[in-house]
Enzyme design. Structure first.
Site, short mmCIF file in Angstrom:
data_model
loop_
_atom_site.label_atom_id
_atom_site.label_comp_id
_atom_site.label_asym_id
_atom_site.label_seq_id
_atom_site.Cartn_x
_atom_site.Cartn_y
_atom_site.Cartn_z
N LYS A 19 -1.35 1.87 42.94
CA LYS A 19 -0.87 0.51 43.23
C LYS A 19 0.64 0.48 43.40
O LYS A 19 1.17 -0.33 44.15
CB LYS A 19 -1.31 -0.46 42.15
CG LYS A 19 -0.70 -0.16 40.78
CD LYS A 19 -1.20 -1.11 39.72
CE LYS A 19 -0.60 -0.72 38.39
NZ LYS A 19 -1.22 -1.43 37.29
N HIS A 93 -5.37 3.50 48.42
CA HIS A 93 -4.94 3.41 47.01
C HIS A 93 -5.98 2.73 46.15
O HIS A 93 -6.85 2.02 46.62
CB HIS A 93 -3.61 2.65 46.89
CG HIS A 93 -3.83 1.16 46.86
ND1 HIS A 93 -4.06 0.48 45.69
CD2 HIS A 93 -3.89 0.26 47.86
CE1 HIS A 93 -4.24 -0.80 45.97
NE2 HIS A 93 -4.14 -0.95 47.28
N CYS A 94 -5.88 3.01 44.86
CA CYS A 94 -6.59 2.24 43.84
C CYS A 94 -5.56 1.96 42.75
O CYS A 94 -4.36 1.98 43.02
CB CYS A 94 -7.83 2.97 43.32
SG CYS A 94 -7.54 4.61 42.63
N ASN A 95 -5.99 1.72 41.55
CA ASN A 95 -5.05 1.40 40.49
C ASN A 95 -4.13 2.58 40.18
O ASN A 95 -2.91 2.47 40.24
CB ASN A 95 -5.80 0.95 39.23
CG ASN A 95 -4.88 0.34 38.21
OD1 ASN A 95 -4.01 -0.46 38.56
ND2 ASN A 95 -5.06 0.69 36.95
#
Length: 195
Positions: A19, A93-95
């Site tokens: 993120k 993306h992810c976290n």
């Protein structure tokens, strides 16, 4: 935060991050990012609103063992492929950039570039400085995806072996190809990244 010096291009036009990369507008402009593929649950993260600067694609993908990568992958592949071949650049993306987004990028490398799971993992892990760790459910799905692509010739990482065993026990001895993979449409993957 992640920036150009710490977030290498995995393949031309393809970046994998967390993120923090998504929130770094200066870096995204320098890297030429045109699309953000956000692999998080709805409501978990809200991509920043940059006025018409980026095309944002939001998935609804949780980071738990029961989440289904197969359901999200076709849309992800279309977005990544569209960016890469349309002269764009995509940030997936992810976290944390270690499970959901990494799994999607590994699936893409296996299906589009014919990487083995081992090579796809090495590619993503090298780019993310050794932090890649898909959850056990994703590991199992990645192994099954490789089985479907190679017609049963597996080249999985040793720590993915448990996921394969669990998947076969749960779904039977023959891995079932996802419905969007045509039988016989794939040739066995090869190690495209040196060990």
């Amino acid at each position: 935060t992640e920036h150009a010096g710490h977030l290498p291009e995995i393949q031309p036009g393809l970046y994998l991050g967390s993120k923090e990369a998504m929130y770094d507008d200066e870096w995204m402009q320098r890297a030429g990012i045109t699309t953000i593929l956000s692999c998080v649950e709805q409501g978990q993260l809200n991509p920043p609103t940059y006025p018409d600067r980026y095309h944002v694609v939001k998935l609804n993908l949780s980071d738990n063992m029961d989440a289904c990568l197969e359901a999200e992958y076709p849309q992800c592949a279309e977005v990544i492929r569209g960016c890469r071949y349309g002269q764009g650049r995509v940030l997936v993306h992810c976290n944390a950039g270690r499970s959901r987004s990494a799994s999607i990028v590994m699936m893409y490398a296996m299906a589009e570039a014919r990487f083995s799971l081992r090579s796809a993992y090495q590619l993503a892990n090298r780019a993310r400085r050794g932090i890649i760790l898909p959850n056990m459910g994703f590991q199992m799905q990645l192994c099954e995806f490789e089985l479907a692509l190679t017609g049963g010739g597996v080249n999985s990482l040793p720590h993915f072996a448990g996921a394969v065993q669990a998947g076969r026990a749960r779904r039977g001895p023959q891995a079932v190809a996802p419905e969007w993979v045509e039988p016989g449409a794939w040739t066995p993957a090869v190690d495209a990244v040196a060990g």
